[in-house]
Design a protein around this motif. Structure first.
Motif: not given
Length: 194
Positions: A58, A159, A176
């Motif tokens: 991430t 996300y 996302f």
């Protein structure tokens, strides 16, 4: 005595001859290091649990999106490469919607950001009804053209990991859903507990 001095002289000569013949240890050149390099030796694989891996990925994806965004805003926005960069930025989102990118680009333009650096990241899951939503809370530092800190901002992103199986392996694609979203308010009032 002569024999002893001759023997000592010969030993001294042999000693210096051995020192002179001793090969110096040569250092391996960088080219040789690269030529003989293998990933097993040079880059040990760090074991991560799934939460650490998701947090790492991430952070990496956020940094990539911000890097592309700063690159796009620093250009003319009317060249072929700018359109390629814009398409690449859109590929980070689950929906191909330019409205997701506009707030990011607008903020980078208003601060005249040259580079951005993602800092602390906290990844969490929220359950809403039958859905599990993934959120990331992170810090981002913006720098100007002189590499001076413009400011440090706290951001949120939603996300999703979409299953993308490849020949007997479970792989996921990262997208996302929303970037710099406003986190949902906690429904429990302060001081009210059961």
């Amino acid at each position: 005595m002569m024999k002893k001095s001759n023997i000592v002289g010969v030993l001294i000569v042999l000693f210096f001859a051995l020192i002179a013949c001793k090969k110096e240890k040569t250092e391996v050149s960088d080219l040789e290091k690269l030529r003989n390099n293998t990933n097993k030796v040079s880059y040990p694989v760090a074991k991560m649990d799934s939460a650490q891996a998701i947090s790492f990925i991430t952070k990496q994806k956020i940094q990539e999106l911000l890097d592309l965004s700063t690159l796009y805003t620093s250009g003319n926005r009317d060249t072929e490469i700018d359109s390629v960069i814009y398409a690449q930025m859109q590929s980070y989102f689950a929906e191909n919607d330019s409205n997701k990118l506009k707030p990011i680009l607008k903020q980078l333009d208003s601060f005249k950001v040259k580079t951005a650096k993602v800092g602390n990241i906290f990844v969490k899951k929220e359950i809403k009804g039958h859905d599990t939503l993934d959120f990331a809370k992170f810090d981002v530092e913006y720098f100007d053209h002189n590499d001076k800190l413009i400011g440090k901002f706290q951001k949120n992103a939603q996300y999703m990991l979409k299953l993308s199986p490849v020949k007997f392996k479970k792989e996921f694609k990262f997208y996302f859903v929303d970037f710099d979203s406003v986190p949902a308010k906690d429904s429990t009032a302060v001081g009210v507990t059961k």
